[in-house]
Motif scaffolding. Structure first.
Motif, PDB file in Angstrom:
ATOM      1  N   THR A  90       0.825  -1.214   0.000  1.00  0.00           N
ATOM      2  CA  THR A  90       0.000   0.000   0.000  1.00  0.00           C
ATOM      3  C   THR A  90       0.857   1.260   0.000  1.00  0.00           C
ATOM      4  O   THR A  90       0.379   2.331  -0.359  1.00  0.00           O
ATOM      5  CB  THR A  90      -0.912   0.037   1.234  1.00  0.00           C
ATOM      6  OG1 THR A  90      -0.097   0.048   2.417  1.00  0.00           O
ATOM      7  CG2 THR A  90      -1.854  -1.148   1.259  1.00  0.00           C
ATOM      8  N   PRO A 313      -7.089   4.795   0.267  1.00  0.00           N
ATOM      9  CA  PRO A 313      -6.383   3.968  -0.727  1.00  0.00           C
ATOM     10  C   PRO A 313      -7.345   3.423  -1.776  1.00  0.00           C
ATOM     11  O   PRO A 313      -8.386   2.861  -1.429  1.00  0.00           O
ATOM     12  CB  PRO A 313      -5.777   2.833   0.114  1.00  0.00           C
ATOM     13  CG  PRO A 313      -6.560   2.819   1.385  1.00  0.00           C
ATOM     14  CD  PRO A 313      -7.010   4.211   1.621  1.00  0.00           C
ATOM     15  N   VAL A 317      -4.737  -0.249  -4.946  1.00  0.00           N
ATOM     16  CA  VAL A 317      -3.678  -0.143  -3.937  1.00  0.00           C
ATOM     17  C   VAL A 317      -3.982  -1.044  -2.751  1.00  0.00           C
ATOM     18  O   VAL A 317      -3.101  -1.732  -2.213  1.00  0.00           O
ATOM     19  CB  VAL A 317      -3.517   1.324  -3.497  1.00  0.00           C
ATOM     20  CG1 VAL A 317      -2.577   1.431  -2.305  1.00  0.00           C
ATOM     21  CG2 VAL A 317      -2.997   2.165  -4.651  1.00  0.00           C
ATOM     22  N   ASN A 509      -3.593  10.483  -5.702  1.00  0.00           N
ATOM     23  CA  ASN A 509      -3.265   9.063  -5.547  1.00  0.00           C
ATOM     24  C   ASN A 509      -1.887   8.743  -6.095  1.00  0.00           C
ATOM     25  O   ASN A 509      -1.140   7.943  -5.523  1.00  0.00           O
ATOM     26  CB  ASN A 509      -4.316   8.204  -6.260  1.00  0.00           C
ATOM     27  CG  ASN A 509      -5.656   8.231  -5.559  1.00  0.00           C
ATOM     28  OD1 ASN A 509      -5.741   8.533  -4.372  1.00  0.00           O
ATOM     29  ND2 ASN A 509      -6.711   7.921  -6.291  1.00  0.00           N
ATOM     30  N   TYR A 513       0.731   6.865  -3.711  1.00  0.00           N
ATOM     31  CA  TYR A 513       0.742   5.418  -3.841  1.00  0.00           C
ATOM     32  C   TYR A 513       1.542   4.870  -5.021  1.00  0.00           C
ATOM     33  O   TYR A 513       1.565   3.657  -5.238  1.00  0.00           O
ATOM     34  CB  TYR A 513      -0.703   4.904  -3.954  1.00  0.00           C
ATOM     35  CG  TYR A 513      -1.554   5.281  -2.761  1.00  0.00           C
ATOM     36  CD1 TYR A 513      -1.270   4.781  -1.498  1.00  0.00           C
ATOM     37  CD2 TYR A 513      -2.652   6.138  -2.899  1.00  0.00           C
ATOM     38  CE1 TYR A 513      -2.054   5.116  -0.401  1.00  0.00           C
ATOM     39  CE2 TYR A 513      -3.437   6.479  -1.816  1.00  0.00           C
ATOM     40  CZ  TYR A 513      -3.140   5.973  -0.572  1.00  0.00           C
ATOM     41  OH  TYR A 513      -3.918   6.308   0.510  1.00  0.00           O
TER      42      TYR A 513
END
Length: 526
Positions: A90, A313, A317, A509, A513
């Motif tokens: 993650t 998340p 992810v 994001n 990530y």
């Protein structure tokens, strides 16, 4: 009745990121502060790391030396798994440690007649360890497949903010039995720890040293050090000399037998206990623990994202993290840690308490885990802190994680009786059902599911002993079947999370990530 003027009303609009964090997931404090914070996370992770082997190893016939070796192995693998998760999973600043979900199937294997009748303690320990290893290796495949195939990401599309409220909340609330009930076993240590921790982290947090909020950042280290010294003084002064054995185990600093049994240097390695053995019944039972740890970790990842000031998340992810966590359980089985990996809830709470959600800090803590697991004597010194001290700290940290779960209510309409019904029933059953299983087991000396089919018993007893798992079953079922069409979609908060379902649904994001080393070019988000 006096009418409230519009300008006098205070509005708090929903926010998908927590505010007030000095360092978020991709910003870092200076190296000195980061190393100190990483050491703080390492110290906090020792509580669960020591407790699980302390519980299981004696039941297997293991000695103090075996217990120390398992503690070192669990700490070593936890460090590796934490690095893997922060680099390729993650990428959230979460510590991966041992999971209590694996205790029930592990005890079931320990009590298996083919193992319990072995008369020689050393041989029984080795054979039981190998059986648990084999079950962990096989069961890890379930999580690897669910994660890397994106199946768990597809399942997460049914999770609304309303459905996640009880799950995330009970990740914290569900651990209440490891808080004050343990503090009460040694109040002269536990109560001062709780008071000092709250006072230093909250009431004295504005004390600065060279523009650093020293007590807000390092209140946990300060508290544990002071109370640990205090507990040692009570021990050497003979304060517990004539007390019952239970009191001495919870209060004294010299009853863990870790320092004397630990080697100076020892590097854990795969298959160090011998070749794993495989049994279908053991593996089926262990699979339930994998599913439970996966659900608990999902809630902890949601909380960790908010406490790192990151966006929720995306499904891709979350599934990627679950897949790599399955690889972590595979490593647990290969090395022999007696348990599987899950997100450490207490370390997630510490992110909020220190207001530092930096990924680098957690990676440094993983380095400490690996280093002190190899340097046995030094690691055992820190691991000898009485668990009562950790329990007092948990009272605060578990509460923070639970409150993060409740904060998801801001995305929902809590003036809706539908939402009130789902939230109330799922939280209540999530607490009440596991409590029933616990009390039944305490009084009857066996869990409610007590048939001749051991793997079935493990399935039922493990699932319904986990508060987050029970609450997820109830909340997600009700949320997706009870008046879920029409205005209910907006009431349950789906509109807020829609853009976070896909990796490219929100530009942030990619910042939080994206995989390192340009790996996204080879493994693009799906």
């Amino acid at each position: 009745m006096t009418e409230v003027k519009q300008e006098e009303m205070i509005a708090h609009p929903p926010m998908d990121q927590l505010q007030g964090f000095e360092y978020c997931i991709d910003s870092n404090p200076n190296w000195g502060e980061a190393i100190a914070l990483g050491f703080e996370h390492y110290i906090l992770s020792l509580g669960t790391t020591v407790m699980i082997p302390t519980l299981l190893v004696p039941l297997m016939g293991g000695s103090d030396g075996d217990k120390v070796r398992v503690v070192q192995t669990l700490l070593f693998v936890s460090g590796i798994n934490t690095l893997i998760q922060t680099l390729f999973g993650t990428r959230l600043p979460t510590v991966l440690g041992g999971s209590y979900a694996f205790v029930i199937p592990a005890i079931s294997i320990i009590h298996d007649s083919s193992l319990s009748r072995i008369s020689d303690d050393r041989e029984r320990f080795l054979q039981t360890m190998r059986a648990i290893q084999g079950a962990s290796i096989v069961s890890s495949c379930i999580q690897i497949i669910l994660g890397h195939s994106q199946l768990w990401g597809i399942c997460s599309r049914f999770f609304s903010p309303l459905g996640m409220v009880p799950v995330v909340s009970l990740v914290g609330f569900g651990l209440f039995d490891r808080g004050f009930p343990v503090v009460g076993r040694c109040v002269e240590i536990g109560i001062p720890t709780l008071i000092l921790f709250v006072a230093s982290s909250q009431y004295l947090k504005h004390i600065y040293v060279r523009r650093l909020p020293i007590l807000e950042r390092f209140s946990l280290l300060l508290t544990i050090t002071i109370v640990w010294v205090y507990a040692h003084l009570l021990t050497v002064s003979g304060a517990y000399k004539h007390h019952p054995e239970r009191t001495q185990l919870n209060c004294r600093t010299d009853r863990a037998n870790l320092i004397s049994s630990a080697p100076w240097i020892k590097v854990p390695y795969p298959l160090q206990w011998g070749a794993p053995t495989f049994d279908a019944g053991h593996s089926f039972g262990m699979m339930t623990a994998v599913l439970v740890s996966m659900i608990e970790s999902t809630g902890a990842y949601k909380a960790g994202a908010r406490l790192a000031s990151a966006t929720p998340p995306p499904a891709y992810v979350l599934s990627r993290g679950i897949g790599w966590q399955g690889v972590g359980i595979l490593l647990d089985g290969l090395f022999g840690t007696l348990t599987g990996s899950t997100v450490s809830v207490e370390n997630v709470g510490l992110l909020g308490l220190t207001r530092v959600g930096s990924r680098r800090v957690i990676q440094i803590s993983a380095g400490f885990m690996i280093f002190f697991s190899i340097m046995g004597k030094f690691g055992a010194l820190f691991a000898s802190v009485p668990f009562t001290i950790f329990a007092a700290v948990y009272c605060v940290l578990f509460g923070i994680v639970a409150a993060v779960g409740l904060s998801l209510l801001q995305f929902t309409n809590m003036n809706s009786m539908r939402n009130l019904f789902i939230t109330g029933v799922s939280i209540f059953l999530g607490l009440s059902v596991p409590q029933y299983f616990f009390r039944y087991a305490s009084s009857a000396q066996h869990a409610p599911a007590h048939t001749k089919v051991e793997w079935f018993n493990d399935y039922i007893n493990t699932i319904f002993s986990s508060p987050p798992t029970v609450s997820l079953i109830v909340a997600v079922f009700l949320d997706n079947t009870l008046d879920f069409q029409g205005t209910a979609a907006a009431d349950r908060g789906m509109g807020w999370w829609d853009r976070f379902r896909k990796f490219k649904g929100d530009s942030r994001n990619e910042e939080f990530y994206t995989l390192p080393f340009n790996l996204n070019h080879f493994f693009p988000p799906s």
